[in-house]
Design a protein around this motif. Sequence first.
Motif, PDB file in Angstrom:
ATOM      1  N   GLY A   1       0.785  -1.223   0.000  1.00 29.46           N
ATOM      2  CA  GLY A   1       0.000   0.000   0.000  1.00 29.46           C
ATOM      3  C   GLY A   1       0.823   1.282   0.000  1.00 29.46           C
ATOM      4  O   GLY A   1       0.264   2.374   0.014  1.00 29.46           O
ATOM      5  N   ASN A   2       2.145   1.158  -0.014  1.00 30.27           N
ATOM      6  CA  ASN A   2       3.021   2.338  -0.023  1.00 30.27           C
ATOM      7  C   ASN A   2       3.924   2.312  -1.251  1.00 30.27           C
ATOM      8  O   ASN A   2       4.321   1.248  -1.715  1.00 30.27           O
ATOM      9  N   TRP A   3       4.264   3.499  -1.748  1.00 28.38           N
ATOM     10  CA  TRP A   3       5.212   3.630  -2.857  1.00 28.38           C
ATOM     11  C   TRP A   3       6.610   3.801  -2.282  1.00 28.38           C
ATOM     12  O   TRP A   3       6.836   4.659  -1.435  1.00 28.38           O
ATOM     13  N   GLU A   4       7.564   2.972  -2.738  1.00 28.41           N
ATOM     14  CA  GLU A   4       8.931   3.009  -2.228  1.00 28.41           C
ATOM     15  C   GLU A   4       9.924   2.929  -3.376  1.00 28.41           C
ATOM     16  O   GLU A   4       9.721   2.164  -4.312  1.00 28.41           O
ATOM     17  N   PRO A   5      11.021   3.679  -3.280  1.00 27.73           N
ATOM     18  CA  PRO A   5      12.093   3.484  -4.263  1.00 27.73           C
ATOM     19  C   PRO A   5      12.808   2.180  -3.965  1.00 27.73           C
ATOM     20  O   PRO A   5      12.748   1.670  -2.829  1.00 27.73           O
ATOM     21  N   GLY A   6      13.452   1.611  -4.946  1.00 34.67           N
ATOM     22  CA  GLY A   6      14.253   0.420  -4.703  1.00 34.67           C
ATOM     23  C   GLY A   6      15.362   0.742  -3.714  1.00 34.67           C
ATOM     24  O   GLY A   6      15.893   1.852  -3.720  1.00 34.67           O
TER      25      GLY A   6
ATOM     26  N   ARG B   1      16.346   2.341  -9.522  1.00 28.72           N
ATOM     27  CA  ARG B   1      17.071   1.537  -8.544  1.00 28.72           C
ATOM     28  C   ARG B   1      16.319   0.211  -8.362  1.00 28.72           C
ATOM     29  O   ARG B   1      15.096   0.187  -8.280  1.00 28.72           O
ATOM     30  N   LEU B   2      17.072  -0.878  -8.344  1.00 25.48           N
ATOM     31  CA  LEU B   2      16.483  -2.200  -8.159  1.00 25.48           C
ATOM     32  C   LEU B   2      16.094  -2.416  -6.697  1.00 25.48           C
ATOM     33  O   LEU B   2      16.516  -1.672  -5.815  1.00 25.48           O
ATOM     34  N   MET B   3      15.301  -3.438  -6.455  1.00 28.56           N
ATOM     35  CA  MET B   3      14.931  -3.801  -5.086  1.00 28.56           C
ATOM     36  C   MET B   3      15.970  -4.775  -4.538  1.00 28.56           C
ATOM     37  O   MET B   3      16.499  -5.616  -5.272  1.00 28.56           O
ATOM     38  N   SER B   4      16.241  -4.679  -3.249  1.00 25.27           N
ATOM     39  CA  SER B   4      17.118  -5.637  -2.582  1.00 25.27           C
ATOM     40  C   SER B   4      16.349  -6.940  -2.364  1.00 25.27           C
ATOM     41  O   SER B   4      15.119  -6.993  -2.521  1.00 25.27           O
ATOM     42  N   ALA B   5      17.063  -7.972  -1.965  1.00 30.59           N
ATOM     43  CA  ALA B   5      16.413  -9.255  -1.670  1.00 30.59           C
ATOM     44  C   ALA B   5      15.402  -9.088  -0.533  1.00 30.59           C
ATOM     45  O   ALA B   5      14.290  -9.626  -0.588  1.00 30.59           O
ATOM     46  N   ALA B   6      15.767  -8.333   0.497  1.00 31.76           N
ATOM     47  CA  ALA B   6      14.857  -8.128   1.638  1.00 31.76           C
ATOM     48  C   ALA B   6      13.612  -7.361   1.200  1.00 31.76           C
ATOM     49  O   ALA B   6      12.489  -7.692   1.609  1.00 31.76           O
ATOM     50  N   GLN B   7      13.782  -6.344   0.380  1.00 33.73           N
ATOM     51  CA  GLN B   7      12.636  -5.579  -0.102  1.00 33.73           C
ATOM     52  C   GLN B   7      11.753  -6.444  -1.000  1.00 33.73           C
ATOM     53  O   GLN B   7      10.523  -6.361  -0.934  1.00 33.73           O
TER      54      GLN B   7
ATOM     55  N   ARG C   1      11.371  -9.676  -0.721  1.00 27.86           N
ATOM     56  CA  ARG C   1      10.622 -10.567   0.186  1.00 27.86           C
ATOM     57  C   ARG C   1       9.438  -9.826   0.811  1.00 27.86           C
ATOM     58  O   ARG C   1       8.342 -10.368   0.919  1.00 27.86           O
ATOM     59  N   ARG C   2       9.644  -8.574   1.235  1.00 27.77           N
ATOM     60  CA  ARG C   2       8.538  -7.793   1.795  1.00 27.77           C
ATOM     61  C   ARG C   2       7.433  -7.589   0.761  1.00 27.77           C
ATOM     62  O   ARG C   2       6.251  -7.674   1.098  1.00 27.77           O
ATOM     63  N   ALA C   3       7.816  -7.350  -0.480  1.00 30.05           N
ATOM     64  CA  ALA C   3       6.823  -7.169  -1.547  1.00 30.05           C
ATOM     65  C   ALA C   3       6.039  -8.465  -1.772  1.00 30.05           C
ATOM     66  O   ALA C   3       4.812  -8.435  -1.944  1.00 30.05           O
ATOM     67  N   MET C   4       6.729  -9.591  -1.757  1.00 31.44           N
ATOM     68  CA  MET C   4       6.055 -10.879  -1.944  1.00 31.44           C
ATOM     69  C   MET C   4       5.121 -11.186  -0.774  1.00 31.44           C
ATOM     70  O   MET C   4       3.998 -11.663  -0.979  1.00 31.44           O
ATOM     71  N   ASP C   5       5.555 -10.894   0.441  1.00 33.88           N
ATOM     72  CA  ASP C   5       4.703 -11.103   1.619  1.00 33.88           C
ATOM     73  C   ASP C   5       3.462 -10.211   1.550  1.00 33.88           C
ATOM     74  O   ASP C   5       2.350 -10.644   1.865  1.00 33.88           O
ATOM     75  N   ALA C   6       3.655  -8.956   1.147  1.00 34.44           N
ATOM     76  CA  ALA C   6       2.525  -8.026   1.034  1.00 34.44           C
ATOM     77  C   ALA C   6       1.553  -8.489  -0.049  1.00 34.44           C
ATOM     78  O   ALA C   6       0.329  -8.401   0.118  1.00 34.44           O
ATOM     79  N   ALA C   7       2.081  -9.005  -1.157  1.00 33.72           N
ATOM     80  CA  ALA C   7       1.212  -9.502  -2.231  1.00 33.72           C
ATOM     81  C   ALA C   7       0.410 -10.718  -1.760  1.00 33.72           C
ATOM     82  O   ALA C   7      -0.788 -10.835  -2.055  1.00 33.72           O
ATOM     83  N   ALA C   8       1.040 -11.609  -1.002  1.00 39.59           N
ATOM     84  CA  ALA C   8       0.330 -12.785  -0.486  1.00 39.59           C
ATOM     85  C   ALA C   8      -0.775 -12.355   0.483  1.00 39.59           C
ATOM     86  O   ALA C   8      -1.890 -12.891   0.446  1.00 39.59           O
ATOM     87  N   ALA C   9      -0.483 -11.372   1.329  1.00 40.02           N
ATOM     88  CA  ALA C   9      -1.501 -10.878   2.261  1.00 40.02           C
ATOM     89  C   ALA C   9      -2.638 -10.207   1.498  1.00 40.02           C
ATOM     90  O   ALA C   9      -3.818 -10.393   1.820  1.00 40.02           O
ATOM     91  N   GLY C  10      -2.293  -9.439   0.480  1.00 34.77           N
ATOM     92  CA  GLY C  10      -3.310  -8.791  -0.345  1.00 34.77           C
ATOM     93  C   GLY C  10      -4.191  -9.799  -1.061  1.00 34.77           C
ATOM     94  O   GLY C  10      -5.399  -9.594  -1.189  1.00 34.77           O
ATOM     95  N   PHE C  11      -3.595 -10.899  -1.507  1.00 35.52           N
ATOM     96  CA  PHE C  11      -4.385 -11.924  -2.177  1.00 35.52           C
ATOM     97  C   PHE C  11      -5.396 -12.552  -1.221  1.00 35.52           C
ATOM     98  O   PHE C  11      -6.539 -12.820  -1.612  1.00 35.52           O
TER      99      PHE C  11
END
Length: 99
Positions: free
Chosen positions: A12-17, A39-45, A47-57
Amino acid sequence: MSEQSYTYRIGGNWEPGDAETETADLNPADQRQQLCRFRLMSAAQTRRAMDAAAAGFRIWRAAMPVARAAVLSRAALRLREQQEAIALSVSNENGKTLA
């Protein structure tokens, strides 16, 4: 095309890589034409995006079909409103010309 700064939608938030690496998106038909840098996303970022997508689903899956249809209708309207800009962006990213 003007250079723009791109961000990622995460939970739900916009973030730079947050990775150290920055990359350029080039027009495949003319590699001298840089479409943007980001800027690319780090591995940790990532993972957070994937977790947020799973919660959103889980939330999306629990929503009533009428509510999901309303969201999709609004999204379709926004796409139609921006179709020329989207068409130009997609054609540049794919090295094509607009008909």
